[in-house]
Design a protein around this motif. Structure first.
Motif, PDB file in Angstrom:
ATOM      1  N   ASP A 112       0.826  -1.205   0.000  1.00 33.23           N
ATOM      2  CA  ASP A 112       0.000   0.000   0.000  1.00 33.23           C
ATOM      3  C   ASP A 112       0.863   1.259   0.000  1.00 33.23           C
ATOM      4  O   ASP A 112       0.561   2.236  -0.696  1.00 33.23           O
ATOM      5  N   ARG A 113       1.937   1.239   0.777  1.00 36.46           N
ATOM      6  CA  ARG A 113       2.801   2.416   0.869  1.00 36.46           C
ATOM      7  C   ARG A 113       3.543   2.660  -0.443  1.00 36.46           C
ATOM      8  O   ARG A 113       3.711   3.806  -0.875  1.00 36.46           O
ATOM      9  N   ILE A 114       3.974   1.575  -1.071  1.00 43.17           N
ATOM     10  CA  ILE A 114       4.664   1.689  -2.355  1.00 43.17           C
ATOM     11  C   ILE A 114       3.725   2.277  -3.405  1.00 43.17           C
ATOM     12  O   ILE A 114       4.111   3.157  -4.187  1.00 43.17           O
ATOM     13  N   ARG A 115       2.484   1.814  -3.415  1.00 43.77           N
ATOM     14  CA  ARG A 115       1.521   2.302  -4.403  1.00 43.77           C
ATOM     15  C   ARG A 115       1.122   3.745  -4.118  1.00 43.77           C
ATOM     16  O   ARG A 115       0.855   4.511  -5.049  1.00 43.77           O
ATOM     17  N   LEU A 116       1.083   4.108  -2.842  1.00 43.68           N
ATOM     18  CA  LEU A 116       0.781   5.489  -2.485  1.00 43.68           C
ATOM     19  C   LEU A 116       1.827   6.433  -3.065  1.00 43.68           C
ATOM     20  O   LEU A 116       1.516   7.557  -3.470  1.00 43.68           O
ATOM     21  N   LYS A 117       3.072   5.966  -3.130  1.00 41.85           N
ATOM     22  CA  LYS A 117       4.155   6.785  -3.667  1.00 41.85           C
ATOM     23  C   LYS A 117       4.330   6.608  -5.174  1.00 41.85           C
ATOM     24  O   LYS A 117       5.262   7.153  -5.764  1.00 41.85           O
ATOM     25  N   HIS A 118       3.443   5.812  -5.776  1.00 45.96           N
ATOM     26  CA  HIS A 118       3.433   5.619  -7.227  1.00 45.96           C
ATOM     27  C   HIS A 118       4.737   5.027  -7.749  1.00 45.96           C
ATOM     28  O   HIS A 118       5.203   5.385  -8.834  1.00 45.96           O
ATOM     29  N   TYR A 119       5.306   4.099  -6.993  1.00 39.47           N
ATOM     30  CA  TYR A 119       6.459   3.366  -7.496  1.00 39.47           C
ATOM     31  C   TYR A 119       5.976   2.348  -8.525  1.00 39.47           C
ATOM     32  O   TYR A 119       4.810   1.976  -8.550  1.00 39.47           O
ATOM     33  N   SER A 120       6.883   1.877  -9.357  1.00 40.51           N
ATOM     34  CA  SER A 120       6.512   0.941 -10.416  1.00 40.51           C
ATOM     35  C   SER A 120       6.163  -0.425  -9.832  1.00 40.51           C
ATOM     36  O   SER A 120       6.563  -0.771  -8.716  1.00 40.51           O
ATOM     37  N   ILE A 121       5.434  -1.223 -10.618  1.00 39.20           N
ATOM     38  CA  ILE A 121       5.070  -2.567 -10.185  1.00 39.20           C
ATOM     39  C   ILE A 121       6.313  -3.427 -10.015  1.00 39.20           C
ATOM     40  O   ILE A 121       6.361  -4.326  -9.166  1.00 39.20           O
ATOM     41  N   ARG A 122       7.343  -3.150 -10.804  1.00 43.47           N
ATOM     42  CA  ARG A 122       8.592  -3.905 -10.675  1.00 43.47           C
ATOM     43  C   ARG A 122       9.265  -3.612  -9.335  1.00 43.47           C
ATOM     44  O   ARG A 122       9.754  -4.526  -8.660  1.00 43.47           O
ATOM     45  N   THR A 123       9.280  -2.337  -8.937  1.00 50.61           N
ATOM     46  CA  THR A 123       9.845  -1.974  -7.641  1.00 50.61           C
ATOM     47  C   THR A 123       9.043  -2.604  -6.513  1.00 50.61           C
ATOM     48  O   THR A 123       9.610  -3.103  -5.536  1.00 50.61           O
ATOM     49  N   GLU A 124       7.726  -2.597  -6.648  1.00 52.28           N
ATOM     50  CA  GLU A 124       6.877  -3.220  -5.628  1.00 52.28           C
ATOM     51  C   GLU A 124       7.216  -4.697  -5.465  1.00 52.28           C
ATOM     52  O   GLU A 124       7.383  -5.187  -4.342  1.00 52.28           O
ATOM     53  N   THR A 125       7.332  -5.393  -6.578  1.00 53.30           N
ATOM     54  CA  THR A 125       7.644  -6.822  -6.529  1.00 53.30           C
ATOM     55  C   THR A 125       8.991  -7.068  -5.859  1.00 53.30           C
ATOM     56  O   THR A 125       9.138  -7.975  -5.024  1.00 53.30           O
ATOM     57  N   GLN A 126       9.985  -6.258  -6.204  1.00 59.68           N
ATOM     58  CA  GLN A 126      11.326  -6.433  -5.639  1.00 59.68           C
ATOM     59  C   GLN A 126      11.355  -6.110  -4.147  1.00 59.68           C
ATOM     60  O   GLN A 126      11.961  -6.845  -3.354  1.00 59.68           O
ATOM     61  N   TYR A 127      10.710  -5.033  -3.740  1.00 61.95           N
ATOM     62  CA  TYR A 127      10.725  -4.641  -2.333  1.00 61.95           C
ATOM     63  C   TYR A 127      10.013  -5.677  -1.464  1.00 61.95           C
ATOM     64  O   TYR A 127      10.478  -6.009  -0.367  1.00 61.95           O
ATOM     65  N   VAL A 128       8.882  -6.184  -1.945  1.00 64.94           N
ATOM     66  CA  VAL A 128       8.158  -7.212  -1.189  1.00 64.94           C
ATOM     67  C   VAL A 128       9.000  -8.483  -1.098  1.00 64.94           C
ATOM     68  O   VAL A 128       9.049  -9.143  -0.055  1.00 64.94           O
ATOM     69  N   HIS A 129       9.676  -8.817  -2.186  1.00 67.23           N
ATOM     70  CA  HIS A 129      10.551  -9.998  -2.198  1.00 67.23           C
ATOM     71  C   HIS A 129      11.635  -9.892  -1.137  1.00 67.23           C
ATOM     72  O   HIS A 129      11.853 -10.830  -0.359  1.00 67.23           O
ATOM     73  N   TRP A 130      12.314  -8.738  -1.058  1.00 68.90           N
ATOM     74  CA  TRP A 130      13.409  -8.589  -0.099  1.00 68.90           C
ATOM     75  C   TRP A 130      12.896  -8.505   1.333  1.00 68.90           C
ATOM     76  O   TRP A 130      13.547  -9.015   2.260  1.00 68.90           O
ATOM     77  N   ALA A 131      11.750  -7.896   1.535  1.00 71.09           N
ATOM     78  CA  ALA A 131      11.177  -7.849   2.883  1.00 71.09           C
ATOM     79  C   ALA A 131      10.839  -9.256   3.364  1.00 71.09           C
ATOM     80  O   ALA A 131      11.106  -9.620   4.519  1.00 71.09           O
ATOM     81  N   ARG A 132      10.268 -10.063   2.479  1.00 72.64           N
ATOM     82  CA  ARG A 132       9.921 -11.442   2.849  1.00 72.64           C
ATOM     83  C   ARG A 132      11.184 -12.253   3.153  1.00 72.64           C
ATOM     84  O   ARG A 132      11.226 -13.001   4.139  1.00 72.64           O
ATOM     85  N   ARG A 133      12.214 -12.114   2.325  1.00 76.47           N
ATOM     86  CA  ARG A 133      13.458 -12.855   2.564  1.00 76.47           C
ATOM     87  C   ARG A 133      14.117 -12.438   3.872  1.00 76.47           C
ATOM     88  O   ARG A 133      14.670 -13.270   4.595  1.00 76.47           O
ATOM     89  N   TYR A 134      14.060 -11.162   4.176  1.00 72.70           N
ATOM     90  CA  TYR A 134      14.623 -10.653   5.430  1.00 72.70           C
ATOM     91  C   TYR A 134      13.916 -11.272   6.632  1.00 72.70           C
ATOM     92  O   TYR A 134      14.555 -11.717   7.594  1.00 72.70           O
TER      93      TYR A 134
END
Length: 218
Positions: free
Chosen positions: A22-44
């Motif tokens: 939700d925060r990523i979309r609020l800032k209008h980041y790309s879908i690719r950035t969203e996918t990558q950020y969620v991936h790294w958060a989950r791995r962490y």
């Protein structure tokens, strides 16, 4: 009860990764950035045995990033991407500013001279390509578009009459116009005609869909 992303499921509070999206979309980041950020958060979170990031901090982030460099042997760009994702998670979702991460073992960034092909070499490469991949490569070479800009190119943004391509939501969330090379016009028209037939077939089967950003999805 803990969710798979390490958060606690409650009726009133969304899961952590949903909050991140939700925060990523609020800032209008790309879908690719969203996918990558969620991936790294989950791995962490999984790396630290599903502990909630709220209960961790700089030491755990440093341990994870060091693990990526030492055990995972990732490239420097990959480690930096993971760092950006975690900094965003803490700052934008959890409201925590992490201190400077001095103890992270940094992945080494190789010092290499760029390889620049001559026109003749580029031509030989393009001649060996076929089908959609050849069309994509020629668009990349002839327009200066980035890979994801070509992949996300929409029919309505190609103006054959003016010989222009409108690139929407490019780097920095900016639109721009580039030239449509005459050399790709015939193949691009043929490709669009084939895709039109596929779309109409999918439409009859009730399977037609396309990615729409932000509120357009509704």
């Amino acid at each position: 009860m803990n969710a798979p992303d390490g958060s606690q499921n409650t009726p009133s509070e969304p899961r952590l990764l949903d909050q991140l999206r939700d925060r990523i979309r609020l800032k209008h980041y790309s879908i690719r950035t969203e996918t990558q950020y969620v991936h790294w958060a989950r791995r962490y979170i999984l790396f630290h045995h599903k502990r909630h990031p709220r209960d961790m901090g700089a030491a755990e982030v440093e341990a994870f990033l060091t693990h990526l460099a030492v055990e995972g042997q990732v490239a420097a760009a990959t480690q930096n991407q993971a760092l950006s994702a975690l900094l965003f998670l803490y700052r934008e979702v959890l409201g925590v500013d992490l201190p400077w991460l001095d103890d992270v073992v940094r992945a080494k960034r190789p010092q290499r001279m760029p390889v620049v092909l001559s026109r003749a070499e580029v031509q030989r490469v393009l001649e060996r390509m076929e089908g959609v991949h050849a069309l994509l490569a020629r668009l990349l070479y002839g327009t200066g578009m980035r890979l994801m800009e070509v992949i996300r190119l929409r029919v309505k943004d190609v103006d054959f009459d003016r010989g222009e391509i409108l690139i929407r939501d490019g780097k920095g969330a900016k639109d721009r116009v580039t030239m449509l090379p005459e050399a790709v016009v015939t193949d691009l028209r043929a490709h669009l005609l084939r895709r039109r037939h596929v779309f109409e077939d999918d439409l009859q089967k009730g399977k037609s869909a396309v990615y729409l950003p932000y509120a357009l999805q509704r």
